[in-house]
Design an enzyme around this catalytic site. Sequence first.
Site: not given
Length: 494
Positions: A135, A165, A240
């Site tokens: 992402h 992901d 992230s």
Amino acid sequence: MKISARQIMAAALACAFAASLASARAEVSADPAQTASPRPPGRVESFTPPAPDRAVPTSRGELMNSFAPVVKKAQPAVVNVFASRVERMPANPLFDDPIFRRFFGEGGMPGRNMAQSLGSGVIVDQSGLVVTNNHVIEGMTDVKVALADKREFAAKILLRDPRTDLAVLKLADGANFPTMELGDSDALEVGDLTLAIGNPFGVGQTVTQGIISALSRTHVGISDYGFFIQTDAAINPGNSGGPLVDMNGRVVGINSAIFSKSGGSVGIGFAIPVNMVKSVIAAAKGGGKQVRRAWMGATLQTLSQEIADGLGLDRPTGALLADVDPKGPSAEAGLKRGDVIISVDGQTADDPEAVGYRLATKPIGGQATLGVLRGGKKIVAQIRLAPAPETPPRDAIKIKGASPFAGATVMNISPAVIEEMSVQGTTNGVVVSEVDDGSYAQQLNLQRGDIILAVNDQKIGTTRDLESVTAGRAYYWKITLARGGQVFTTVIGG
């Protein structure tokens, strides 16, 4: 001479330390022939090092220990990831008229907007392989990576894996990059100390500390393989893709998401286990554009208390086989509808997500041992680890012309495509794999994973069927499609 109590205690501690050291040396120097059990000639025994003892601090001195050695070992391999793409803004059709432009200028001409994304990553190979979250770079065209030593490199996207992901990047130049060793997420225990390293809110590389709050956390809703490590180490936007690090300076997870009502950390963060990351790295190193994983050839269902009671189980744990493909590996292994899988290679599987995760981390070509409950009895089944077949071929086509589907890429549905796209509810029709920005298909709100079943009451069985039906113009378009297991029909003007 008077001897104080403190001197007596110090002497006792010294004696105890000397005795323990002598004992340890005796154990290390012991003759293997006296301690090892006999083994057959020609057989080589594998050595498994003993698991390190886990202990809470017992003194003020231990409490004052620092994480600095772990950080110094891990931090050089942590990077900041900057991704961007240029978006073309649609033009006002009135400005197609040169007279209109003469009076009102060029303000309505197509413009450009820069979309940006910020995240973290970790270098896992000296050649410059970087693991981050999908992402972070999803939909982006330009990626740059900044190292801890302030060097910056352009990066190429080697592999995207939306199902986990995860994504793998390759730094464009340079060699002998600092790397971080990959650990074993199956060896983690709740309560273990961890560090999260990343670039929260773009403030710069930051280290936070916490513990493993939970393992095997499912139903998080982040990716297809919902099987996460939960930690209370502070994770914020920008973290992230960064690593979750153990006390040996090894990656044990990739930080991916947080639970928060405010957007900031509240002590509930989720990381993808590194054992899943390893399969993605292996696929990227092998030159693959997608990760090939084991296919069960079966549909799994979560056990409710009512179903468990009906099957005579004392608790609702395991994965119920709701359907079995007669040509799949599950059928070959002798599994039947109504069986409940409770373990994979000796590791407990409490739900379908756990079964999927355990099989997804196994290499293709081998076998896995499944613990199964059938009729109240425990049995064992050996399942072949093979990828899903691509039958029929996907035959991907981008629809052109002036139909509502123009700009959408569609594929035939096969077991491989079902696995790859997480298709639910039907095996008929064709599935949308991609939608171009600004296309008619995007205006129709077609989405990746939509299944087109019929157009103008004509059933769509293959991509060629859809291409043929949409080749000409029509006064109206009656479209039947499936999304998320539900079927919709809509009519729009031609």
